[in-house]
Design an enzyme around this catalytic site. Structure first.
Site, PDB file in Angstrom:
ATOM      1  CE  LYS A   1      46.233  22.954  47.608  1.00 50.50           C
ATOM      2  NZ  LYS A   1      44.692  22.782  47.296  1.00 50.50           N
TER       3      LYS A   1
ATOM      4  CD  GLU B   1      50.733  36.002  39.309  1.00 51.93           C
ATOM      5  OE1 GLU B   1      50.994  34.928  39.626  1.00 51.93           O
ATOM      6  OE2 GLU B   1      49.398  36.405  38.779  1.00 51.93           O
TER       7      GLU B   1
ATOM      8  N   GLY C   1      42.970  26.736  47.882  1.00 52.37           N
ATOM      9  CA  GLY C   1      43.622  28.070  48.236  1.00 52.37           C
ATOM     10  C   GLY C   1      42.625  29.202  48.798  1.00 52.37           C
ATOM     11  NE  ARG C   2      37.550  28.761  45.142  1.00 54.93           N
ATOM     12  CZ  ARG C   2      38.116  27.974  44.139  1.00 54.93           C
ATOM     13  NH1 ARG C   2      39.138  28.124  43.843  1.00 54.93           N
ATOM     14  NH2 ARG C   2      37.321  26.891  43.655  1.00 54.93           N
TER      15      ARG C   2
ATOM     16  CD  GLU D   1      40.248  31.081  42.202  1.00 52.58           C
ATOM     17  OE1 GLU D   1      40.865  31.882  41.466  1.00 52.58           O
ATOM     18  OE2 GLU D   1      40.682  30.654  43.196  1.00 52.58           O
TER      19      GLU D   1
ATOM     20  CG  HIS E   1      28.345  59.841  49.870  1.00 49.93           C
ATOM     21  ND1 HIS E   1      27.684  60.927  49.827  1.00 49.93           N
ATOM     22  CD2 HIS E   1      28.380  59.034  51.127  1.00 49.93           C
ATOM     23  CE1 HIS E   1      27.396  60.710  51.291  1.00 49.93           C
ATOM     24  NE2 HIS E   1      27.752  59.804  52.021  1.00 49.93           N
TER      25      HIS E   1
ATOM     26  CE  LYS F   1      47.506  30.102  38.280  1.00 47.04           C
ATOM     27  NZ  LYS F   1      47.643  29.189  39.171  1.00 47.04           N
TER      28      LYS F   1
HETATM   29  O1  F6P Z   1      43.958  32.182  41.133  1.00 47.55           O
HETATM   30  C1  F6P Z   1      44.169  30.812  41.098  1.00 47.55           C
HETATM   31  C2  F6P Z   1      44.709  30.237  42.411  1.00 47.55           C
HETATM   32  O2  F6P Z   1      45.091  28.862  42.085  1.00 47.55           O
HETATM   33  C3  F6P Z   1      43.995  30.510  43.492  1.00 47.55           C
HETATM   34  O3  F6P Z   1      43.107  29.471  43.592  1.00 47.55           O
HETATM   35  C4  F6P Z   1      45.013  30.463  44.687  1.00 47.55           C
HETATM   36  O4  F6P Z   1      44.325  30.846  45.797  1.00 47.55           O
HETATM   37  C5  F6P Z   1      45.922  31.014  43.903  1.00 47.55           C
HETATM   38  O5  F6P Z   1      45.900  30.831  42.778  1.00 47.55           O
HETATM   39  C6  F6P Z   1      47.345  31.135  44.686  1.00 47.55           C
HETATM   40  O6  F6P Z   1      48.050  29.828  44.407  1.00 47.55           O
HETATM   41  P1  F6P Z   1      49.353  29.301  45.375  1.00 47.55           P
HETATM   42  O7  F6P Z   1      48.618  29.381  46.859  1.00 47.55           O
HETATM   43  O8  F6P Z   1      49.328  27.900  45.077  1.00 47.55           O
HETATM   44  O9  F6P Z   1      50.304  30.241  45.128  1.00 47.55           O
END
Ligand code: F6P
Length: 553
Positions: A210, A216, A271-272, A357, A388, A516
């Site tokens: 987003k 990452e 995002g979530r 979150e 188990h 971050k």
């Molecule tokens: O973990 C924090 C966060 O901002 C989430 O809310 C989001 O889903 C994720 O990082 C990835 O963010 P992006 O889609 O901006 O890469």
């Protein structure tokens, strides 16, 4: 943060629930079922293809009524209206949270800043459909003209967990022309092991972010790009093989994406909550657009139910209220998500991000410190495997762990007697949690086995299972795109209901940002050729020094 308390715990409604909780000291689930033959049918709700049996909860009609009064006092109905109509419910980021608009039929209108977002969503869905169609129809191919066989989706958090869950959940609907891979972790193992499984000529890379700022994702995207170039691909072919889904088109194009290959996201989708947007493109490529639209339709059916059903007959509301009941009045610290379906194995992971979150917060909307617990720890795993492993602690441990059992009535794989076995396992667990085994029952059992009196007395206490542990059971006829959509939407709204009662903003995540921020400074220290400065504490400094010396040639 202001240090005065939010006042929620001194409200009449909260206090009434606290007094009501005391009545359960001697009240057991066994007794509640004995006294009310209709309990199971009265505490059963069906909506959007799902059925919820919530009769195995430590509640009476009075409990539900008191919980609803608390919800009303917290303005659940008006907050729900605000959410669904696109008001700026995410007050710290001044945005709506309109994931429901992503699955609303195209004949509605929802305005954000004067723009009809439903129309925008419709255009994006059509764009997705054209793209999926072109890839599957082999009109859109790789740089050698070969058809695409693999999609690598690179994203993390909400840009990963939801699509991965749904791709797995809908495996019976895979058309088989595309294999879908997910890469999230900054641990290089993730991207390297994935790239071993694909060929540059036939692989599409979807960069899902987003913000298009997530370390990452960007680092993994760079590795994928370089791998593509090093293995026969060329710069002019990047546009054919790399696409982005983002709200930050500028950053994506600066990264080298062709603007025509950028699918939009919007600020008004968290995002979530984004799997319903173009972030769901890997799902659509794997199961086809028709099934993706069916997923949206299932979620929309749950949205309608959430909007229209009376609070006591409203699936997400009831689940949210029950969670508050155990979290705030019974001291439950965790909640187990136990899908009895192999296809739903990633549901606990997705719900962890969704719930933790969203509701891992410590101030109210006005910035007052809360003086009550907010979001519980969600955890869990697929049944019957968990029986188990960790179910022992649920049954005989010292903590109260409410659980959600989730199981379809029919299986996509009616092999041997497996589904009946699975169903029996699921029911045995919720029943064991509820009834337990008394000391007398344990003694009688041992006596029936022929043990002597001394052995019975020695062993019986170990065999006692206290029972009286609450659980919900969610059923559906079958796992389909519609029921999967409804299930995920159900938990989204449950999360919202809890957030309303706790008066927190369920749509921001400032805590994540701190890690971050600090990460940038630490990375600089790890990579600097200069003698290390201090990161601010001796423990971090010591570990940085160890890392640097291990790296030295
Ligand atoms: O973990 C924090 C966060 O901002 C989430 O809310 C989001 O889903 C994720 O990082 C990835 O963010 P992006 O889609 O901006 O890469």
């Amino acid at each position: 943060m202001t240090d005065h308390s939010s006042g929620l715990t001194s409200t009449e409604q909260w206090q009434a629930l606290a007094r009501h909780r005391d009545r359960f000291r001697d009240l057991t689930l066994r007794q509640l079922f004995r006294e009310d033959p209709d309990r199971a049918s009265r505490y059963f709700i069906e909506a959007a293809g799902l059925g919820l049996d919530f009769s195995k909860n430590l509640i009476t009609d009075e409990t539900l009524a008191l919980l609803v009064e608390l919800a009303q006092r917290q303005g659940l109905e008006s907050r729900r209206r605000a959410l669904l109509s696109g008001q700026r419910v995410n007050c710290t980021e001044d945005r709506p949270a309109l994931h429901t608009a992503l699955r609303v039929p195209g004949n509605r209108e929802i305005l954000v800043d004067g723009v009809d977002v439903v129309a925008e969503v419709g255009r994006t869905l059509d764009h997705m459909a054209r793209f999926v169609d072109a890839v599957l129809g082999q009109r859109q191919t790789g740089f050698t003209g070969q058809a695409f066989t693999d999609v690598v989706s690179i994203g993390i958090g909400g840009s990963y967990l939801g699509p991965k869950l749904v791709t797995e959940a809908l495996q019976p609907y895979w058309h088989g022309a595309i294999r879908c891979h997910y890469v999230a972790n900054i641990d290089g193992t993730d991207i390297c092991e994935t790239l071993k499984q694909v060929r540059p000529e036939t692989t599409l890379f979807l960069i899902q972010s987003k913000s298009f700022r997530t370390q990452e994702t960007l680092e993994n995207a760079k590795v994928a790009r370089q791998w593509f170039l090093d293995n026969g691909g060329h710069e002019q072919a990047i546009g054919q093989h790399f696409l982005a889904v983002t709200a930050n088109t500028q950053a994506a194009t600066a990264f080298g994406m062709d603007p025509d290959n950028v699918f939009p996201m919007w600020d008004w989708v968290g995002g979530r909550y984004s799997l319903w947007s173009a972030i769901g493109l890997p799902v659509a490529l794997t199961v086809g657009m028709e099934h993706f639209r069916a997923l949206l339709a299932g979620a929309h059916a749950m949205d309608r139910h959430f909007e229209e059903a009376p609070l006591t007959r409203n699936l997400p509301v009831v689940l949210g209220l029950l969670s508050v009941w155990y979290n705030n009045f019974w001291g439950a610290e965790t909640h187990a998500i136990l899908p009895y379906d192999q296809y739903l194995r990633s549901l606990p992971d997705h719900l962890q991000q969704l719930d933790m979150e969203s509701n891992g917060k410590r101030v109210t909307l006005d910035g007052c410190a809360v003086d009550y617990q907010t979001g519980p720890v969600l955890w869990g795993g697929v049944g019957s495997n968990g029986q188990h492993a960790y179910h022992q602690l649920i049954h005989q441990g010292t903590r109260l762990i409410p659980a959600d059992f989730i199981i379809p009535l029919t299986s996509h794989h009616p092999v041997a007697n497996h589904h009946a076995d699975l169903f029996a396992n699921c029911l045995s667990q919720s029943r064991a949690m509820m009834t337990g085994k008394t000391l007398d029952e344990a003694r009688a059992e041992l006596a029936a086995e022929g043990l002597d009196e001394a052995s019975i007395e020695r062993l019986a206490p170990h065999k006692v299972v206290p029972g009286n542990k609450p659980s919900n059971t969610l059923i559906m006829d079958r796992l389909t795109p519609e029921t999967v959509g409804a299930l995920i939407a159900l938990y989204e709204h449950r999360t919202f209901v809890q957030g309303v009662i706790w008066d927190v903003n369920s749509f921001d995540q400032w805590g994540v940002e701190l890690g971050k921020q600090l990460g940038k400074g630490i990375l600089a220290q790890l990579e600097s050729p200069e003698p290390p400065g201090s990161a601010g504490d001796t423990s971090t400094d010591q570990l940085i020094a160890r890392f640097r010396s291990a790296r030295r040639p």
